[in-house]
Design an enzyme around this catalytic site. Structure first.
Site, short mmCIF file in Angstrom:
data_model
loop_
_atom_site.label_atom_id
_atom_site.label_comp_id
_atom_site.label_asym_id
_atom_site.label_seq_id
_atom_site.Cartn_x
_atom_site.Cartn_y
_atom_site.Cartn_z
N GLU A 36 15.66 -34.36 -0.68
CA GLU A 36 16.10 -34.28 0.70
C GLU A 36 16.42 -32.80 0.95
O GLU A 36 17.14 -32.20 0.15
CB GLU A 36 17.36 -35.11 0.94
N ARG A 262 20.66 -39.73 -14.48
CA ARG A 262 20.64 -38.34 -14.03
C ARG A 262 21.27 -37.44 -15.08
O ARG A 262 21.99 -37.89 -15.96
CB ARG A 262 21.37 -38.22 -12.70
N LYS A 272 25.49 -32.53 -5.52
CA LYS A 272 25.13 -31.70 -4.39
C LYS A 272 26.35 -31.43 -3.51
O LYS A 272 26.54 -30.33 -3.02
CB LYS A 272 24.05 -32.41 -3.58
#
Length: 560
Positions: A36, A262, A272
């Site tokens: 994104e 992850r 993020k």
RNA sequence: UGGGGCGUGGUGAAGAGGUCUAACACACCGGUUUUUGGUACCGGCAUUCGAAGGUUCGAAUCCUUCCGCCCCAGCCA
């Protein structure tokens, strides 16, 4: 595409692909990396990029770069460009296959109508708050919205009006009609479309409604004919919804989703949200601050892309939560740089040395090897003269037992030059050592004594009058705690000494011509690269990483 | 207390009934070589696989129960 020496390790994703190929579920592999564009990529993304692109090339398929740009409220063009740059720099090429979820907005809209026509979606007029209440809790089932069973034609009209921009943000959403009592909350009539009146970086003001991740991601995969949609563990709960949409829509293909855990790294944060906070609040100097775990930060720091690829391979791909020690990353960096980085000499904390028996105005050129690991790198000439700088910590007036560098009366070797003996120590009024008076042995030119006598230490040095002045920035972990507690306030966890600037460093002259983006080794100190802030008049270097330092360990031990 | 996932050394991670007194890598500890206290090289580092029962001639691998950890209640992704 990039091929690295590290042979790929076995992992469950490769196994799945292998068997899908063997049993004919697919006849080629198509993956995608779907960021994104709401921030910069970090090393966790690098793991995903290497996996997706890596596995695609390995099985002679392809990997797409697709931006999941479904939320114009957060996304920016700047991030799109930065992400492309980072993926390329990492060594991967998406070729023709650059996509945007927004490319599919029209098709997605058609599919939304299709769902409505099949009584599988409805326009809800509940507020966000009410929707939350109707959703129930983790342990209690939800309840149907009062708007759930409105007629198809009404849904169609309303949805068209939503698109036309007739309603305010938040006043209506399109929801899938699935099961408000499902144990999986993602199946309790998930929102498919919401009204957003923000300009989209690609479609501008064309749309007033935007699909949610769930309504865009899987279908985009299907449109691109992605075979293996690889994502992280937190999407595991979404898989039933992913599949529900694929089953209920006339998509051109039926991709399958696979999840892996992850990346987590010690001494840093990889969320993020937190990285955005560090940048926005000025705790670091931008996304590419060399202390940041971002790809751009690591690049600016001097970390080679190949080291990141090695690292991504070495951490493995599994479904178990793991925290990788930064030491592994550092190992990968050193391993690559040891092979590739040319050696230079630089003194970080200069201590003046005057060689009393060396002719006053003489300068001679000495030959120095550029890289002992790579003979093809050749050699260079470095100037030697009567006044030098050595590393301050290479001298001790009263050395402990295991210190075998320079000390009063002791002889050491100056790398590629001569044997040097300390004769006198000059101090300032505070008693600090500020200059050394030494003598050299002219017969030891090049670094060996014809009489065969040995010396315990070899030290780096720089000729005072030829040296370049420079600033060198040393970086330490952004978080001193291996696993910073970010549940409350990240700021409290930040290492206040993560950046150390040394303003008065001296470099050998050849460093003037160091290429931008090239990382070199300052002998005995570590790996360094020129910073983009550097100019001809003000040289600035970043320390990528220290060399392993056995002496530092010995020092720390008791009973030295 | 709903749904989903995960538990192998300090950290990752192979192994999926016998070749496991458990590969490999990082870290750590010793040593050799060395004009970088770097590199390279050699050696050490889990009789044990979250726990307890069970099946079996044989289990990290199969079954049962239990324990622990992670994710989900955005109109974020």
């Amino acid at each position: 595409m990039t091929i690295d020496s590290t042979p790929p390790n076995k992992n469950f994703i490769r196994d799945v692909i292998q068997s899908d190929l063997e049993n004919g579920r697919v006849d080629g592999v198509v993956t995608r990396f779907p960021p994104e564009p709401n921030g910069y990529l970090h090393i966790g993304h690098a793991k995903s990029i290497c996996l997706n692109f890596g596995v695609a090339t390995e099985f002679k398929g392809r990997c797409h770069l697709r931006f999941d740009d479904t939320n114009p409220a957060r996304e920016e063009e700047e991030f799109i460009e930065a992400i492309k740059k980072d993926v390329k720099w990492l060594g991967f090429d998406w070729g023709e296959h650059l996509y945007f979820a927004s490319d599919n907005f029209e098709q997605l809209y058609e599919w939304a109508l299709y769902l409505i026509e099949n009584q599988l979606a409805y326009v809800d007029e509940l507020s966000a708050d009410e929707i939350r209440k109707y959703r129930g809790t983790l342990t209690n089932p939800g309840e149907d919205s009062p708007y759930r069973d409105r007629p198809t034609s009404e849904n169609l009209d309303l949805f068209r009006e939503m698109r036309a921009g007739k309603f305010n943000e938040g006043s209506r959403v399109l929801r899938a009609k699935i099961d408000m009592k499902s144990g999986n909350i993602n199946l309790r009539d998930p929102v498919l479309y919401r009204i957003v009146n923000a300009p989209h970086p690609r479609t501008g003001g064309a749309w007033h409604i935007y699909p949610t991740y769930d309504f865009a991601h899987g279908q985009s995969d299907a449109i691109e004919l992605v075979t293996h949609s690889i994502c992280t563990l937190e999407f595991e709960d979404h898989k039933p919804l992913y599949n529900w949409l694929i089953e209920n829509l006339p998509t051109p293909s039926q991709p399958l989703q696979y999840e892996f855990s992850r990346l987590n790294l010690t001494h840093t944060v990889l969320s993020k949200r937190l990285l955005i906070q560090l940048v926005k609040d000025g705790h670091v100097n931008g996304w590419d601050d060399p202390r940041m775990p971002t790809i751009s930060g690591l690049r600016r720091r001097g970390v080679p892309a190949s080291a990141l690829r090695d690292f991504a391979e070495k951490v493995g791909v599994t479904k178990s939560d793991a925290i990788i020690e930064v030491a592994l990353l550092e190992h990968c960096v050193r391993e690559r740089l040891n092979k590739s980085a040319e050696r230079r000499m630089a003194v970080l904390r200069p201590l003046k040395v005057i060689i009393e028996n060396y002719p006053e105005d003489q300068t001679e050129g000495l030959n120095a090897i550029n890289n002992p690991e790579t003979p093809e790198a050749g050699s260079r000439t470095i100037p030697f003269s009567r006044e030098l700088f050595i590393e301050h910590e290479d001298f001790m007036e009263d050395p402990p037992k295991k210190f075998y560098r320079l000390a009063p009366g002791r002889e050491v070797r100056l790398r590629y030059a001569y044997f040097l003996t300390c004769r006198d120590v000059i101090k300032d009024e505070w008693g600090n050592v500020k200059e050394l008076r030494c003598t050299y042995d002219p017969k030891t030119k090049g670094g060996n004594a014809p009489d065969g006598r040995k010396v315990k230490a070899t030290m780096h040095w720089v000729s005072a009058k030829h040296a370049l002045a420079a600033e060198v920035r040393l970086y330490h972990h952004l978080f001193s705690s291996a696993e910073p507690d970010v549940t409350h306030d990240v700021v409290k966890e930040i290492n206040p000494n993560s950046l150390e600037r040394l303003a008065d460093c001296r470099l050998e002259p050849s460093l003037k011509f160091i290429k931008n983006g090239e990382t070199v080794q300052f002998e005995r100190l570590g790996y360094f690269c020129s910073d983009p802030d550097s100019s001809d008049s003000a040289l600035i270097f970043n320390r990528t990483l220290e060399l392993r330092d056995t002496w530092a360990r010995i020092k720390k031990k008791p009973l030295v």
